[in-house]
Design a protein around this motif. Structure first.
Motif, PDB file in Angstrom:
ATOM      1  N   TRP A  55      88.364  11.914  23.060  1.00 19.83           N
ATOM      2  CA  TRP A  55      88.617  10.335  22.474  1.00 19.83           C
ATOM      3  C   TRP A  55      87.955   9.413  23.498  1.00 19.83           C
ATOM      4  O   TRP A  55      88.089   9.692  24.697  1.00 19.83           O
ATOM      5  CB  TRP A  55      90.019   9.907  22.383  1.00 19.83           C
ATOM      6  CG  TRP A  55      90.519   8.637  21.837  1.00 19.83           C
ATOM      7  CD1 TRP A  55      90.127   8.288  20.956  1.00 19.83           C
ATOM      8  CD2 TRP A  55      90.918   7.522  22.835  1.00 19.83           C
ATOM      9  NE1 TRP A  55      90.652   6.776  20.781  1.00 19.83           N
ATOM     10  CE2 TRP A  55      91.166   6.466  22.055  1.00 19.83           C
ATOM     11  CE3 TRP A  55      91.587   7.742  24.054  1.00 19.83           C
ATOM     12  CZ2 TRP A  55      91.531   5.462  22.633  1.00 19.83           C
ATOM     13  CZ3 TRP A  55      91.960   6.534  24.628  1.00 19.83           C
ATOM     14  CH2 TRP A  55      91.957   5.203  23.765  1.00 19.83           C
ATOM     15  N   ILE A  56      87.342   8.337  22.862  1.00 17.93           N
ATOM     16  CA  ILE A  56      86.767   7.201  23.861  1.00 17.93           C
ATOM     17  C   ILE A  56      87.436   6.008  23.367  1.00 17.93           C
ATOM     18  O   ILE A  56      87.543   5.735  22.277  1.00 17.93           O
ATOM     19  CB  ILE A  56      85.188   7.398  23.634  1.00 17.93           C
ATOM     20  CG1 ILE A  56      84.515   8.807  24.174  1.00 17.93           C
ATOM     21  CG2 ILE A  56      84.655   6.169  24.454  1.00 17.93           C
ATOM     22  CD1 ILE A  56      83.313   8.812  23.712  1.00 17.93           C
ATOM     23  N   SER A  57      87.971   5.317  24.271  1.00 18.91           N
ATOM     24  CA  SER A  57      88.668   4.121  24.286  1.00 18.91           C
ATOM     25  C   SER A  57      87.676   2.938  23.504  1.00 18.91           C
ATOM     26  O   SER A  57      88.413   2.293  22.523  1.00 18.91           O
ATOM     27  CB  SER A  57      89.317   3.635  25.346  1.00 18.91           C
ATOM     28  OG  SER A  57      88.620   3.313  26.370  1.00 18.91           O
ATOM     29  N   HIS A  58      86.549   2.664  24.113  1.00 21.11           N
ATOM     30  CA  HIS A  58      85.706   1.727  23.738  1.00 21.11           C
ATOM     31  C   HIS A  58      84.192   1.878  24.284  1.00 21.11           C
ATOM     32  O   HIS A  58      83.996   2.813  24.916  1.00 21.11           O
ATOM     33  CB  HIS A  58      86.530   0.292  24.088  1.00 21.11           C
ATOM     34  CG  HIS A  58      86.565   0.352  25.576  1.00 21.11           C
ATOM     35  ND1 HIS A  58      87.543   0.910  26.388  1.00 21.11           N
ATOM     36  CD2 HIS A  58      85.863  -0.597  26.628  1.00 21.11           C
ATOM     37  CE1 HIS A  58      87.098   0.565  27.732  1.00 21.11           C
ATOM     38  NE2 HIS A  58      86.555  -0.573  27.969  1.00 21.11           N
ATOM     39  N   PHE A  59      83.510   0.841  23.799  1.00 17.36           N
ATOM     40  CA  PHE A  59      81.991   1.203  24.058  1.00 17.36           C
ATOM     41  C   PHE A  59      81.625   0.763  25.655  1.00 17.36           C
ATOM     42  O   PHE A  59      80.353   0.731  25.514  1.00 17.36           O
ATOM     43  CB  PHE A  59      81.225   0.720  22.740  1.00 17.36           C
ATOM     44  CG  PHE A  59      81.129  -0.819  22.652  1.00 17.36           C
ATOM     45  CD1 PHE A  59      80.870  -1.600  23.657  1.00 17.36           C
ATOM     46  CD2 PHE A  59      81.811  -1.385  21.663  1.00 17.36           C
ATOM     47  CE1 PHE A  59      80.828  -3.244  23.641  1.00 17.36           C
ATOM     48  CE2 PHE A  59      81.747  -2.492  21.239  1.00 17.36           C
ATOM     49  CZ  PHE A  59      81.448  -3.593  22.301  1.00 17.36           C
ATOM     50  N   HIS A  60      82.397   0.317  26.452  1.00 18.83           N
ATOM     51  CA  HIS A  60      81.851   0.002  27.724  1.00 18.83           C
ATOM     52  C   HIS A  60      81.314   1.327  28.424  1.00 18.83           C
ATOM     53  O   HIS A  60      81.793   2.265  28.059  1.00 18.83           O
ATOM     54  CB  HIS A  60      82.620  -0.772  28.737  1.00 18.83           C
ATOM     55  CG  HIS A  60      83.049  -1.963  28.412  1.00 18.83           C
ATOM     56  ND1 HIS A  60      84.294  -2.776  29.008  1.00 18.83           N
ATOM     57  CD2 HIS A  60      82.233  -2.850  27.910  1.00 18.83           C
ATOM     58  CE1 HIS A  60      84.088  -4.173  28.639  1.00 18.83           C
ATOM     59  NE2 HIS A  60      83.079  -4.372  27.819  1.00 18.83           N
TER      60      HIS A  60
END
Length: 431
Positions: A55-60
């Motif tokens: 899982w990746i929280s956001h695209f930063h």
């Protein structure tokens, strides 16, 4: 339940047969080479190779780090990827394009079962950021990550998300980049500590895990920011519930007794390197890209863009000063007015021309503030980030025309309530 701290914002959560990997950034740089990793964990990829879910929280790029993700796809091709899918961004589609075979679209605020006993729920905030609530009989984890919410919003979430055993949050907030005139490192660290405390103050939690802040700044314009970066150990005096976890450590938690055990791992400190700028970008090229950038501002914000205050930039390597004119792009000016920021032509070019250019330029700290009047800079940052995050005025009006857009706004109801009722866009960082 075990939590292995792999690096920066990346953890490996073991609950029964579930082995959940989050936000892997294990090597190299991010934000157009503006950030480097402070530490190296040689076992990080070994854990990633055995992960059942990602899982990746956001695209930063310190969370969605493409070089690391490509390596994981190679060594663990069957990993199940939980790709965040929202109205304004679709990480699931991007992850499929990277070659991941098993990608499940993770919707906002929808409970998703990883197994019979482990379930997760994603709560979106601030445009692109997300927190993940992991629930199981072995313990509950709230991965608060980089979320930055007004006090009322945090209160509302705290009423909803209860019985939190481990609360995970960052502690080196990017807001410190905008402090001017410069403060002493100790003063800035005090503000960072207050910001960190604000993240968890309304939540009922047993233990607090500081993470997602193990980077350093590489851009020549912002090297002084490294003096005020907090170490996790500096937070321990704030609250007895704060855990002293280093890269490579493993946390074991017993839900029945509430006890924890920390097994120390092995890590090395990376050599800090300074970003070497490329060739100077000719003024004519900067001028053309600035016109396209200003055209985008006009397109997304209409008449509001014309009310932006005058914004002066000093282009260090060209030895000139320019004004960013919303109608015509940059225009060379006399140096009688103090510039608001100083930056290299390459960094300015990347800002104007790259996807998510404002985000990378600002968060990557590719500039130095040169003026006490930060209002023009904040206008540029806010409007640029709204375009990057597909939350401009034009985008909002488009959202209101359809059910999916209205649902997008409703799913951020706590945050919107905090912004409107308290007139705050973020946590009380400057208190």
């Amino acid at each position: 339940m075990k939590i292995h701290f792999l690096n920066h914002a990346s953890v490996f959560v073991e609950i029964g047969s579930i082995r959940l990997l989050t936000d892997p950034w294990f090597f190299d740089t991010c934000f157009q080479k503006g950030w480097g990793l402070r530490f190296h964990n040689e076992k990080a990829f070994e854990f990633a190779q055995t992960a059942s879910h990602l899982w990746i929280s956001h695209f930063h790029s310190d969370h969605f780090h493409t070089p690391t993700l490509k390596r994981i796809q190679e060594i663990n091709p069957e990993i199940v990827v939980l790709g965040n899918h929202s109205y304004n961004f679709q990480l699931d589609e991007t992850l499929r394009n990277l070659g991941f075979k098993q990608v499940i679209s993770l919707k906002e605020r929808k409970i998703f079962s990883l197994s019979e006993t482990v379930k997760i729920t994603r709560y979106p905030t601030t445009g692109i950021d997300n927190m993940l609530f992991i629930q199981s009989p072995e313990g509950n984890i709230l991965n608060y990550n980089d979320c930055n919410l007004p006090p009322l919003s945090r209160k509302l979430f705290a009423r909803k998300l209860k019985d939190i055993d481990i609360f995970m949050t960052n502690f080196n907030h990017a807001g410190k980049l905008l402090i001017y005139p410069p403060k002493s490192p100790d003063e800035i660290k005090t503000r960072l500590k207050n910001s960190f405390r604000n993240n968890y103050d309304f939540f009922e939690v047993k233990y607090i895990f500081p993470f997602a802040s193990h980077h350093y700044y590489r851009a020549p314009e912002s090297l002084s920011q490294n003096d005020s970066l907090l170490q996790a150990a500096e937070l321990l005096s704030l609250d007895e519930r704060i855990l002293n976890l280093n890269i490579g450590d493993t946390l074991s938690y017993d839900k029945k007794t509430g006890e924890i055990f920390i097994e120390n791992g092995v890590f090395t400190e990376n050599e800090k390197t300074v970003l070497s700028r490329g060739e100077t970008i000719p003024y004519s090229q900067l001028e053309e890209t600035s016109k396209i950038y200003c055209q985008s501002l006009r397109k997304h914000f209409g008449w509001l863009a014309y009310f932006m205050p005058a914004f002066y930039l000093k282009i260090a390597d060209l030895g000139i000063q320019v004004n960013l004119d919303i109608r015509r792009g940059i225009r060379q000016t006399r140096a009688e007015t103090a510039p608001h920021i100083t930056a290299h032509s390459e960094a300015i070019y990347n800002w104007f021309s790259s996807p998510f250019g404002t985000d990378s330029f600002v968060v990557g700290a590719h500039f130095e503030i040169s003026n006490e009047n930060k209002i023009p800079l904040k206008w540029q940052i806010v409007l640029g980030l709204l375009i990057d995050n597909k939350l401009s005025i034009k985008s909002i009006f488009r959202m209101l025309r359809g059910l999916s857009g209205i649902q997008f706004l409703y799913n951020r109801r706590e945050e919107i309530a905090g912004i409107l009722l308290q007139r705050k866009l973020h946590a009380d960082y400057h208190d």
